[in-house]
Each structure stands twice: as C-alpha cells, then as structure tokens.
Design an enzyme around this catalytic site. Structure first.
Site, PDB file in Angstrom:
ATOM      1  N   TYR A 137     -52.081 -13.387  21.089  1.00 45.68           N
ATOM      2  CA  TYR A 137     -50.711 -13.777  21.433  1.00 45.68           C
ATOM      3  C   TYR A 137     -50.315 -15.098  20.779  1.00 45.68           C
ATOM      4  CZ  TYR A 137     -46.695 -15.466  24.042  1.00 45.68           C
ATOM      5  OH  TYR A 137     -45.477 -15.987  24.367  1.00 45.68           O
ATOM      6  N   LYS A 141     -47.562 -15.491  17.706  1.00 41.30           N
ATOM      7  CA  LYS A 141     -46.348 -16.282  17.942  1.00 41.30           C
ATOM      8  C   LYS A 141     -46.220 -17.414  16.924  1.00 41.30           C
ATOM      9  CE  LYS A 141     -43.795 -15.947  21.049  1.00 41.30           C
ATOM     10  NZ  LYS A 141     -42.516 -15.208  21.178  1.00 41.30           N
TER      11      LYS A 141
END
Length: 326
Positions: A137, A141
């Site tokens: 994640y 990002k």
C-alpha cells in the site's frame, strides 16, 4: 464547478461529495457499486473501475476538476492488485485530465509514503519517500503520488494531500481494527504507547480537499506540492487509543510490551498470513506495529500557509460525534 470524485462512495469520498454539494458544486462520482447515500445527495453516479482507462476518461468528460480518492487500501495483500488500482488507476486519472483539459487534480495520498521505520517528530514535506516501504500500500501510493506531482504544469495543476489516519462516524478501517484488537479485553502496546501520533477527523480531511480545489491552479504557489493534513494536535499513542476506546464504548487494558517483541510478532504474523494465503488481513502486521513503536506526527504549516487549512472540527467534538453513533 463540475467536480469528479473518484471513490465517492467511500468514507472520505462521501464526505467530499457532501461538502462539494453544500458548496454549490455539481458533483459526479466514479465508483464500482451504486450508493444510496450518494443518490440521496443527488450525486451523478458513474459506475466503473479506475483500472479501465475508457471508464475513467468517460467519467471525466465535461468536468472542471478531479478529486482522486479511489484506492486499494489495506495493510497486506497481493502487490500486483495494489499496483493495478493505485498506480495504473492513477495514471488513467492523470491521462483523462490531460485529455479533457481539466484544470485541477487533487490526489489523496498518505503519510505512509515517507514512513521509513524511524521516528517522525513534526516532519514536514521535505521528508524523502521511504526507501523501504512497509508493504504494497505505501509503496504503490508513493509511486502514484510521484505520477500526480510530475503531471503538474501550465495546463494541469496538481497537488497531493496526505491525511493522517482518517476517522469519524462510519469509519470502515481505523475503528473496526481497534475494536478487533480489543476484543479480548487486553491490548498489547509496544513501549507503553509513549510515542506521539496525530490523526485527522474525516470532515477536516474533506475540508482540506475543498481548500486545495480553490487554491491549486496552474502557476500558483500551491500547485505541484504534497501536504500533510491532520488535527495538528499530536499526543501519545496510549492517550489517543484511550480516547478512541472511550468514544467506542470500550475500555481494554493497555499492556506494555517490548518493542522488539511487537516487531517480531508483526513480521511473523504478516509473513505467515501471506505464506498460507489466508483471506482478509492479518490481525497484526509490520505497518501497524511500526505505527505504535515510532513517533508519527507531522508539521502541517504548509497546508495552513498555502491552502489556508485549519481543522474545523476539534478532536473533542469529533469524539463526541463518534460516541453518538457507536
């Protein structure tokens, strides 16, 4: 303006649609499944997946600005899945903005893009991206944020907001994880929770996006930059947890454990979960442990100065609202 919100049916996305509508904007949302709350708001719902470039381009047609909140969120999972949604999906959003000559793109990023297993006490936007992200994640990002900021130019103004640990009534991530962790009445807390952290109430996070929508224009000082967004009131992790548990109607005993033990448990739990290919998320992981072991709060002066951001909902008021709905 006519504003496209990607992920408008999500927690932050819905708050954005509410505030945009209240401000008089025409709101369109791109998300995967029909949302009754958005229908009540009168939001123009476009159903689809940001992983499909044609879907994104069609949804963005005729819009003046895009607030890109849609993302694959989680602490563990298949890296390819995170990349497909968070990176490829973001690339589709940038391409759609350029294709339709949309003037402003505000991206919802995450403070985790700079977290590198060390204390962050009041760090600002000069912090570099993490060399070793704590999972797919934050890694995805960070890559997506780079894409958005690199697209800033004379025709498209971009900015990346990094709201820190969004919470509030209806929160599908933070509060449920706390309740699961406290279900046995005792919550192990690395180092006794002595390090300071900060968070942000959902309406304040949405407010920051609307401010960016007004301030981020081609050629303006606010464009082409990331911004940390929080309550601006850091306190110890133990005190933060105690306040949230009270609002949620729980009172687990916080049991101090050595940092090294917590790190080992997080690594083994996450690794075992991945090795056995178990469904869902592991009950403990490296990222969660790191958030408790290390100080994790940020200087929001840039957002105050360039966006005019000030938290409108105090932490005390936010906790009162959370208590009323728990």
């Amino acid at each position: 303006m006519r504003v496209l919100v990607t992920g408008g049916s999500g927690f932050l996305g819905h708050a954005l649609c509410q505030q945009l509508t209240a401000a008089g904007h025409e709101v369109r949302s791109l998300h995967r499944r029909f949302s009754r709350p958005l229908a009540t708001l009168g939001t123009d719902q476009r159903l689809g997946d940001i992983r499909d470039s044609g879907t994104v381009r069609h949804a963005a047609a005729g819009c003046d600005a895009v607030l890109h909140t849609a993302a694959r969120v989680g602490l563990a999972g298949d890296p390819a899945s995170f990349f497909a949604t968070n990176v490829t999906g973001t690339r589709h959003v940038v391409d759609a903005c350029l294709h339709h000559r949309i003037g402003t793109l505000i991206y919802t990023s995450s403070p985790s893009v700079v977290f590198d297993n060390t204390d962050i006490d009041g760090g600002d936007e000069a912090l570099p991206y993490a060399r070793r992200p704590l999972g797919p994640y934050p890694g995805s990002k960070a890559t997506a944020e780079r894409l958005v900021l690199a697209a800033n130019g004379p025709n498209l103004a971009t900015a990346a907001l990094r709201p820190h640990c969004i919470w509030g009534p209806g929160d599908p991530h933070f509060a449920p994880r706390l309740l699961r962790a406290a279900r046995f009445g005792v919550l192990p807390l690395p180092g006794g929770g002595r390090k300071r952290v900060d968070t942000v109430y959902v309406d304040n996070a949405a407010h920051a996006h609307l401010l960016a929508l007004d301030r981020v224009r081609p050629g303006t000082p606010a464009a082409g930059r990331p911004y940390f967004i929080s309550q601006g009131r850091p306190c110890t992790f133990a005190r933060t947890l105690t306040a949230f548990f009270r609002a949620l109607g729980r009172s687990p005993r916080l049991q101090s454990v050595p940092d090294s033990l917590a790190r080992t448990a997080g690594m083994l739990c996450e690794g075992g979960w991945r090795l056995l290919r178990l469904p869902g998320e592991p009950p403990l992981d490296r990222c969660t442990v790191a958030g408790a072991v290390y100080a994790n709060w940020f200087d929001i002066s840039a957002a105050r100065t360039r966006l005019g951001y000030t938290p409108l909902v105090s932490t005390r008021e936010g906790l009162r609202r959370l208590r009323q709905t728990s």
